[in-house]
Enzyme design. Structure first.
Site, PDB file in Angstrom:
ATOM      1  CD  GLU A 210      -1.194  -1.983   2.114  1.00 38.37           C
ATOM      2  OE1 GLU A 210      -0.052  -2.392   1.630  1.00 38.37           O
ATOM      3  OE2 GLU A 210      -1.775  -3.228   2.455  1.00 38.37           O
TER       4      GLU A 210
ATOM      5  CB  CYS B  20      -1.096  -4.585   7.930  1.00 41.46           C
ATOM      6  SG  CYS B  20       0.168  -3.642   7.902  1.00 41.46           S
TER       7      CYS B  20
ATOM      8  CB  ALA C 195      11.850 -35.546 -12.142  1.00 36.20           C
TER       9      ALA C 195
ATOM     10  CD1 TRP D  58      19.954 -33.999 -17.088  1.00 36.27           C
ATOM     11  CD2 TRP D  58      19.562 -33.993 -15.300  1.00 36.27           C
ATOM     12  NE1 TRP D  58      20.457 -33.251 -16.615  1.00 36.27           N
ATOM     13  CE2 TRP D  58      20.100 -33.157 -14.800  1.00 36.27           C
ATOM     14  CE3 TRP D  58      18.631 -34.625 -13.813  1.00 36.27           C
ATOM     15  CZ2 TRP D  58      21.231 -32.542 -13.961  1.00 36.27           C
ATOM     16  CZ3 TRP D  58      19.690 -33.877 -12.882  1.00 36.27           C
ATOM     17  CH2 TRP D  58      20.402 -32.595 -13.173  1.00 36.27           C
TER      18      TRP D  58
ATOM     19  NE  ARG E  77      16.322 -26.773  -6.730  1.00 34.02           N
ATOM     20  CZ  ARG E  77      17.474 -27.474  -7.139  1.00 34.02           C
ATOM     21  NH1 ARG E  77      18.678 -26.739  -7.763  1.00 34.02           N
ATOM     22  NH2 ARG E  77      17.650 -28.741  -7.450  1.00 34.02           N
TER      23      ARG E  77
ATOM     24  CD  GLU F 206      14.518 -29.397  -5.038  1.00 32.47           C
ATOM     25  OE1 GLU F 206      14.919 -30.781  -6.515  1.00 32.47           O
ATOM     26  OE2 GLU F 206      14.334 -28.189  -5.126  1.00 32.47           O
TER      27      GLU F 206
ATOM     28  CB  THR G  56      13.538 -42.506   2.221  1.00 33.44           C
ATOM     29  OG1 THR G  56      13.415 -43.615   0.917  1.00 33.44           O
ATOM     30  CG2 THR G  56      12.665 -43.246   3.513  1.00 33.44           C
ATOM     31  CG  LEU G  57      12.673 -36.754   4.010  1.00 36.40           C
ATOM     32  CD1 LEU G  57      12.451 -36.619   5.287  1.00 36.40           C
ATOM     33  CD2 LEU G  57      13.285 -34.984   3.153  1.00 36.40           C
TER      34      LEU G  57
END
Ligand SMILES: NC(=O)c1ccc[n+]([C@@H]2O[C@H](COP(=O)([O-])OP(=O)(O)OC[C@H]3O[C@@H](n4cnc5c(N)ncnc54)[C@H](OP(=O)(O)O)[C@@H]3O)[C@@H](O)[C@H]2O)c1
Length: 386
Positions: free
Chosen positions: A61, A84, A162, A178, A192, A302, A306-307
């Site tokens: 603002e 705010c 991916a 890749w 990112r 990313e 497992t995580l």
């Protein structure tokens, strides 16, 4: 009537523009929200535009009012978030709007932050015509990470992966570079740049020695690079993640002996987190709260699988972004490992929010579907029909 309708159309256009301006702040305003503002003069013409560029800098603002100057008097301010009402590093925006003499304020999303809300009431008490809710869904989407973090007291988590069309993230021999195209990988750098932190597990740190910094995006604020490395054994001196391209934090178990992280001294911050009460690794909820306490409002998870499985099990994935390559492997690790789901009725159902072609690949965005409302009908076991 015609003039009022035209005015409303101008206000909608201005709010749409304010949302686009807000998005420019993604990745650089935490722990603050992204906010955009357009000021229309008394005749409904654009007089000034602004957005919140970085924490500690002018709010949207104030930025837009400065651009509008005297033209703001008697005009309308369109703001993506309720102005705010508190004095933080900058003064309250409600005060700035009153001082500028605007006649009307239209905001999209009410401020859920108890420390900052109340701006609408202050403006109304000063005699300003105040309206909320214009394009609220669009404005909430651009602020999804911040709104989630205020609601849950932890950062918003986007899990990105991916995979091939058959859901493999690597071949049977472990090779994975890749899977997707250069275009898709460039898109990941944009994700990112919008995130406060990028997180991987110790398995990925060991297998890939990832760098995790943003490349090829001018002026990008680098995210905090985080590895969940319970035993402090995966990230070794010389690891690419320890260079000075971006800050790095290694999350380790709280009960490790003092010397266990000596090799990281001077290269990365060490965060001690309780171990998971059951299962392997660190307590996901505690890790997220600790990141939130250091100002992280959005995490790009990313991997690896497992995580990611542990995050899904902890109900700590707020958005999934999948890059699917038109390729098949037939063997190799799946995108998601065990997430504590053993039967089809427990599948984590998602609502697709976007599908995009990126080079030869597909990007699919999805969010967890709202929990289904329990049906009064008796449950009948079903099998898939072929
Ligand atoms: N295609 C993609 O999008 C993509 C992305 C990333 C990785 N990858 C591939 O995935 C492979 C690595 O995946 P991964 O599944 O082996 O490893 P990972 O998910 O990166 O890391 C798993 C490790 O994280 C640690 N951890 C810490 N807290 C945990 C928790 N609460 N729950 C579970 N684990 C926790 C555990 O080891 P400690 O407890 O010992 O620390 C665990 O073994 C690599 O081959 C990599 O190339 C693919």
């Amino acid at each position: 009537m015609a003039a009022a309708a035209e005015h409303t159309a101008r206000e909608r256009d201005a709010m749409r523009r304010a949302i686009a301006l807000a998005a420019r702040g993604l990745g650089s305003t935490s722990p603050n929200p992204v906010v955009g503002c357009v000021v229309l003069d008394a005749l409904g013409r654009v007089a000034g535009e602004g957005w919140h560029r970085r924490a500690g800098g002018p709010h949207a603002e104030v930025d837009a009012l400065a651009a509008a100057g005297d033209a703001a008097r008697g005009g309308t301010a369109l703001v993506t978030l309720e102005p705010c009402d508190h004095t933080g590093r900058t003064g309250p925006c409600s005060r700035a709007l009153i001082d500028a003499g605007v006649a009307r304020v239209v905001y999209a999303v009410a401020d859920p932050d108890p420390a900052a809300h109340g701006g609408a009431a202050t403006l109304a008490a000063a005699g300003i015509d105040v309206e909320g809710g214009l394009l609220a869904a669009e404005a909430a989407e651009v602020n999804e990470a911040w709104l989630t973090s205020v609601r849950l007291g932890r950062p918003h988590v986007r899990w990105k992966y991916a995979a091939t069309l058959d859901g493999r993230t690597a071949a049977a021999d472990g090779t994975s570079r890749w899977i997707t195209s250069a275009e898709a990988r460039a898109d990941v750098h944009r994700l990112r740049a919008e995130a406060d932190a990028v997180l991987v597990g110790s398995g990925t740190a060991r297998a890939d020695d990832p760098h995790l910094a943003v490349r090829d995006i001018p002026d990008a604020v680098q995210p905090l690079r985080v590895v969940a490395d319970t035993e402090a054994t995966a990230v070794k001196p010389g690891a690419r993640i320890l260079d000075d391209a971006a800050p790095t934090l290694i999350a380790v178990a709280a009960d490790l002996p003092d010397g266990a992280t000596a090799h990281l001294d001077g290269h990365a911050e060490v965060l001690r987190v309780p171990r998971a009460a059951s299962g392997r690794g660190l307590d996901i909820a505690a890790l997220l709260v600790a990141l939130h306490e250091r100002g992280v409002r959005s995490v790009l998870l990313e991997g690896g699988s497992t995580l990611a499985g542990a995050f899904v099990a902890a109900r700590a994935v707020d958005r999934v972004t999948a890059y699917l390559a038109p390729a098949l492997l037939g063997a190799g690790p799946a995108a998601l490992a065990d997430a504590g789901i053993t039967t089809i009725t427990d599948a984590l159902r998602l609502d697709v929010t976007g599908i995009e072609r990126i080079g030869p690949d597909l990007r699919i965005d999805a969010v967890p579907a709202p929990a289904p409302v329990a049906s009064a009908a008796p449950a009948v076991p079903e099998t898939e029909e072929f």
